[in-house]
Scaffold this active site. Structure first.
Site, mmCIF file in Angstrom:
data_model
loop_
_atom_site.group_PDB
_atom_site.id
_atom_site.type_symbol
_atom_site.label_atom_id
_atom_site.label_comp_id
_atom_site.label_asym_id
_atom_site.label_seq_id
_atom_site.Cartn_x
_atom_site.Cartn_y
_atom_site.Cartn_z
ATOM 1 N N ASP A 89 0.820 -1.214 0.000
ATOM 2 C CA ASP A 89 0.000 0.000 0.000
ATOM 3 C C ASP A 89 0.857 1.269 0.000
ATOM 4 O O ASP A 89 2.080 1.209 0.180
ATOM 5 C CB ASP A 89 -0.967 0.002 1.198
ATOM 6 C CG ASP A 89 -0.276 -0.372 2.515
ATOM 7 O OD1 ASP A 89 0.965 -0.410 2.553
ATOM 8 O OD2 ASP A 89 -0.993 -0.621 3.502
ATOM 9 N N HIS A 106 -7.333 -4.375 10.406
ATOM 10 C CA HIS A 106 -7.074 -4.178 8.979
ATOM 11 C C HIS A 106 -5.771 -4.842 8.566
ATOM 12 O O HIS A 106 -4.849 -4.994 9.365
ATOM 13 C CB HIS A 106 -7.120 -2.699 8.574
ATOM 14 C CG HIS A 106 -5.971 -1.847 8.986
ATOM 15 N ND1 HIS A 106 -6.098 -0.782 9.858
ATOM 16 C CD2 HIS A 106 -4.674 -1.852 8.638
ATOM 17 C CE1 HIS A 106 -4.926 -0.192 10.012
ATOM 18 N NE2 HIS A 106 -4.034 -0.821 9.292
ATOM 19 N N ASP A 147 -7.534 -2.342 14.434
ATOM 20 C CA ASP A 147 -8.940 -2.622 14.100
ATOM 21 C C ASP A 147 -9.081 -3.846 13.191
ATOM 22 O O ASP A 147 -10.140 -4.076 12.613
ATOM 23 C CB ASP A 147 -9.584 -1.390 13.437
ATOM 24 C CG ASP A 147 -8.871 -0.958 12.157
ATOM 25 O OD1 ASP A 147 -7.896 -1.631 11.754
ATOM 26 O OD2 ASP A 147 -9.286 0.052 11.554
ATOM 27 N N GLU A 154 -9.709 -1.629 5.497
ATOM 28 C CA GLU A 154 -10.338 -1.316 6.778
ATOM 29 C C GLU A 154 -11.599 -2.164 6.960
ATOM 30 O O GLU A 154 -12.118 -2.734 5.995
ATOM 31 C CB GLU A 154 -10.718 0.171 6.796
ATOM 32 C CG GLU A 154 -9.529 1.120 6.684
ATOM 33 C CD GLU A 154 -8.740 1.265 7.992
ATOM 34 O OE1 GLU A 154 -8.860 0.400 8.886
ATOM 35 O OE2 GLU A 154 -8.000 2.256 8.101
#
Ligand code: GLP
Length: 242
Positions: free
Chosen positions: A68, A138, A136, A143
């Site tokens: 990413d 991810h 979280d 996400e």
């Protein structure tokens, strides 16, 4: 299928991760490496650099694909993932820039950058994909809520991720980009082998969700439950809720 390894400390985690990486480097001819940013894989990269320096292992013919990149920062900005990978790995290996792939977050059409990255990635099969995990759940910048069949796309970062990553931007959330170009969950799942590294108590819930929770888009890493070859390497704090 998951294999899990719980280690005493970060150095051990990094060494175990390197052992898996070394297995691939030793056995595959010109393997294709899927690489990740974040603080967690830095120790693995140090071991790869040490191995290159001590054994002379060459990376000249190895292709790399990163997961990413932030949207909107110039490529040589100190916080881009391009810069991070050069400072923490590529500058110390003999891999030519033309074999390095990091999504592009520059220009006025990040969606097009994402499509082009996916096209290039789809021509290859990643031999080993390194992953960290967000607090979280991810992976890369997928996400919660990201569809399991997603390929490389432009993602909006959540408040949680923006706060987590503000530490790299002088603690100032307003400086953290709000979007990123990221491999999708389906793109990641195509890798032959995956190692996911997690350290610290703030990852314990995400690690639990990935390994023991229901497979759900609310915990993107839970998609890995469907992969045939995932090794999760963690410290005791990250494993504390298992
Ligand atoms: C970012 C990256 C992820 C990484 C995560 C955790 O959001 N996009 O690929 O796994 O951070 O980073 P850290 O290892 O610093 O906790």
């Amino acid at each position: 299928m998951f294999k899990t390894i719980v280690c005493k400390n970060y150095d051990e985690v990094s060494l175990e991760a390197f052992k898996v990486m070394k297995g691939v480097l030793d056995t595959e001819v010109n393997p294709i490496l899927g690489l990740a940013t974040g603080s967690t894989p830095v120790g693995l990269y140090k071991n790869m650099i040490k191995d290159h320096e001590e054994t002379g292992r060459s990376y000249k013919d190895i292709l790399t694909f990163n997961l990413d990149e932030y949207v909107g920062l110039p490529r040589d900005h100190e916080q881009t993932y391009w810069t991070f990978m050069h400072e923490n790995l590529f500058n110390y290996l003999d891999c030519p820039d033309c074999n390095i792939h990091v999504p592009s977050g520059v220009g006025d059409d990040p969606e097009k950058n994402a499509r082009e990255y996916e096209e290039e990635l789809a021509k290859h099969t990643v031999s080993i994909q390194v992953l960290g995990i967000g607090s979280d759940g991810h992976i890369a910048f997928n996400e919660p809520g990201t569809p399991f069949d997603s390929v490389t796309h432009v993602a909006e970062l959540t408040e949680q991720t923006i706060s987590d990553n503000a530490r790299f931007f002088e603690g100032d959330k307003s400086q953290v980009p709000t979007k990123a170009v990221t491999m999708g969950l389906a793109s990641i799942m195509r890798a032959k082998k995956i190692i996911l590294i997690a350290t610290g108590a703030n990852k314990a819930d995400a690690v639990y969700g990935m390994l023991k929770g229901k497979k759900t888009i609310d915990c993107p890493a839970s998609i890995l439950q469907d992969h045939a070859d995932v090794t999760v390497i963690m410290d005791e704090a990250a494993a504390s809720k298992l």
